[in-house]
Enzyme design. Sequence first.
Site, mmCIF file in Angstrom:
data_model
loop_
_atom_site.group_PDB
_atom_site.id
_atom_site.type_symbol
_atom_site.label_atom_id
_atom_site.label_comp_id
_atom_site.label_asym_id
_atom_site.label_seq_id
_atom_site.Cartn_x
_atom_site.Cartn_y
_atom_site.Cartn_z
ATOM 1 N N GLY A 218 -61.414 5.164 -85.574
ATOM 2 C CA GLY A 218 -62.337 6.255 -85.880
ATOM 3 C C GLY A 218 -63.464 5.798 -86.795
ATOM 4 C CB SER A 219 -65.515 7.722 -89.154
ATOM 5 O OG SER A 219 -65.883 8.655 -88.159
ATOM 6 C CB THR A 220 -62.041 3.433 -90.989
ATOM 7 O OG1 THR A 220 -61.366 3.248 -89.760
ATOM 8 C CG2 THR A 220 -61.349 4.521 -91.797
ATOM 9 C CE LYS A 222 -69.265 7.302 -87.801
ATOM 10 N NZ LYS A 222 -69.019 8.723 -88.162
#
Lengths: 482, 473
Positions: A218-220, A222
Amino acid sequence: MNESIRYAWYAVVAAFLVLIGAASYIQVVAADDLRTHEANSRELYKQFGGPRGPILVGGEPIVESVPSDSSSFDYQRVYHDPELYSGITGFYSLAYGQTGLEQRLNGWLSGTADDLFIERIRQTFTGADNPGASVELTIDPEAQRVAYSALPEGMKASVVVSEPATGRILAMASRPNYDTNLLAVHSTTQASENMEKITGKGVSPYQNPPTYNIPQPGSTFKLIDAIAMLESGEYSPTGQVSVPNELPLPQTNNTISNFRGGICDRRGSAELSWIFAQSCNTPFSQAAMDLGQDAIRDVAERFGFNDSSITIPLSVNASHFPTEEIPQATLAQSVLGQVDVRASALQMNMVAAGIANDGTVMHPQMVDTVRGPDLNVLEEPQPEVYSEAITPEIADQMTEMMLEVVQSGTAMPARSSIPIAAKTGTADIGTTGKVNSWITGFAPADDPQVAVTLVYEETDYSVGSQLTAKNLKKIVEAVVEQ
Amino acid sequence: MTNTIDSVETEQPVKKPLRITEILLMVMAVVIGSGAYMLSGLGMDQTLDAQYWIQLGVMFALAIAFHIVLRLRAPFADQYIMPLALTLNGLGLAMIHRLDLVPPGTNLANNQLLWTALSIIISMAIVWFIIDYRHMRRFTYVWLLASAILLILPFLPFIGVEIYGARIWVNLGIGSFQPGEVAKLTLAIFFASYLSANRDLILLAGRKLGPLAFPRVQDLGPLVVAWLVAMGVLVFQRDLGSAVLFFGLFMAMIYLATSRLSWIILGLVAVGAGGVIAVNLFPHVEARIDGWLNAFDMDMIYAEHGSHQVVQGLFGLASGGLFGSGLGEGRPDLVFAANSDMIIASFGEELGLVGLAAILLIFFILVTRIMRIGLSARDAFGKLLAAGLGCAMAIQMFVVVGGVLRVIPLTGLTTPFMAAGGSSLLANWMIIGLVLLISHTANRPMLAGPMVNASGAGGGAAVPGQPLEAGER
């Protein structure tokens, strides 16, 4: 008739010579081949019944061999606090072989490692049992206990706590777990009954989730995107980036939107730092399409993605970022930690730890010291650089942005007197409605002592997102010395 | 002396041997057996309990009793045979005891000790009560009938039991018994009796066909019938080991009686042909051959009726190496039937090649002593019986040990005197009693003159060559 009796006796002589010849062949000439035959369980029985070195945490054994009452096996392997340690120790079973550290450290524990050669010679003469070497782990028992308490019963979750400057693993726990002792029983029928019980509950005793499971990050992810953006020189934490509410994906009818509408949709453009703190999706997808797949992959690989050779000494399942060329539309989704991008909890922890350690990723390590039976140190792994992943400047910029995530962004429940830098993530799992809830971070931000990564797999968004930041804070506050 | 055999000696006293050799060997035998019993117990972390002292006491008492019986009734009998058998029996007891101690634990050693006592007592009774073994040859067909009944017993309802696919057991209420073991003895007596009486007819009244001379059908008839009965029953019992043993006994005794090697070769060719048919006809025979040839295939090892047992035995032997693990220190219990069919592998593992070779040598010396009695016996019946029983023991050893060592396919046969099981013990101790009697008669000083007939009991008439052979001993 005496003649025939004599001749018959000659045949008897021949028959006995054949038998003694065959026995000599089996017991001397072919003995080694037979001993090492794959169907020969005798060596295993011999080892299994023999003493075996302990695995220590904080000086106390978490696994040890104690004398047993059974007359066919002299020793019984005993696991203390198995729920805390089952994942990393693995089991040592007659029926099912060895897994985890029991397998990876077998040479030391069983005393068959080359460095124990002299010791074995000595024992041959003294007649003593070979007790094997003892292995002290880098695990901090308190950190392990706190980290484990962050994983509620009934969930599928992993936690990794490490020391950024050295790569030493301070805690590594997971749920669901099992009682290792159930598989260490001497009776193979009992062991197989117990194995059925364990697997019946949906637990695989063969794997250590923090290093084996590779859910979508997921957004980790990013963190990787942001590094690639900063490295390109076209972005800075304070630079303005446009935040479209919807991003059409090339050559498809699909679009990318920001997570459940929310705060991102209220701004047309914003500072990268703010976008990162709020974890808006569209700017990162756009940036990735501009920078290209290779730029992202390059950063990811510097932190350990696509590397299947990492051992700590548990083997680590390689995290994945596509190496073959993928369409722009897929890339735009992948950089949000979706589709084909996969990461182990340990991998994301290496990313956070690398940023914390001024851009230098240390090789993760669980073994502190190996001591022979006479307590002399046989091996003491030294901190080892895995890669100089990013420059200290970019690491500083990333730290600032990650602090903002806790101060005003998606990880606000982690706000603490200790400055914590972090990044959250939520990965949708197909159309199941379930998500993987992530958080990875480090603290104190100005002098990082720990990197912590938590992942709750296949959970509801409302459950997982409640747990991540809160538990990160709890672990940091328990472990960081103030 | 009041018995009839020794009446000759009362007239002209002959110095009887004191059997000192036997006493010394006998003490050694008990020491070896009990020592092994004790060491295996210690190896399994046991203390010396009452069972050990009972075993030592019983074995010693039996040895002394047997020695006294031999002194009184058969003072000229071979002095090596009883101690040799006693040594093997004691070692067998020790290994059975050692395997008893493997958790969850069994208690076969006491049972075996009981059977040992019973067997030795019956063996002593044979020596004591059979005044002259030569009388046995009068009842030729009784022995054949007895053999047939023994072989058919397991098929009778209620008492017949099938164990591991072989219907060779009868349930006596107190335990199971393998009548086939005793049939080995009765068949040998029948063969010896028939062949000693009809030897000349078989040899001379035949017709020549090229280089080979064949006996008349009517002279071989009873033998063929006996053989067919044995084989037929065994085919239905699915006991390949006993079939091989009985056929071997049959062939050996014909050869011993006739010295015609060509018949043996013909017989082996017939067996070869029969074997090929059996392999193609019976799947269990084929499976056994396959498991022998490809024993180390992983699939074969784990197949049902595969080579697991023999391969585990070989692993055990290999782990024993030259000197063995020591009694109680190995894992012979990993092998199926470690205390019966595979007991040789258990010894090879714990006593090593050295110990296994010693045991094989003891067997070899025992067989040699028994066959030597065949050389020295003065009548054809005694000669045939002793040599035949010696051959039978050698064949049995080769079949069972050869099977364990993978020289030949593994078949279920007991190791004489060692394997757990009462029937085998009983049959083999009966053989010991019988050969000791033959040995006594053979070694007894023979008086010249008319007294020959007193001990000959009519045997001399049927075998004209006797007086000449009596001289060679």
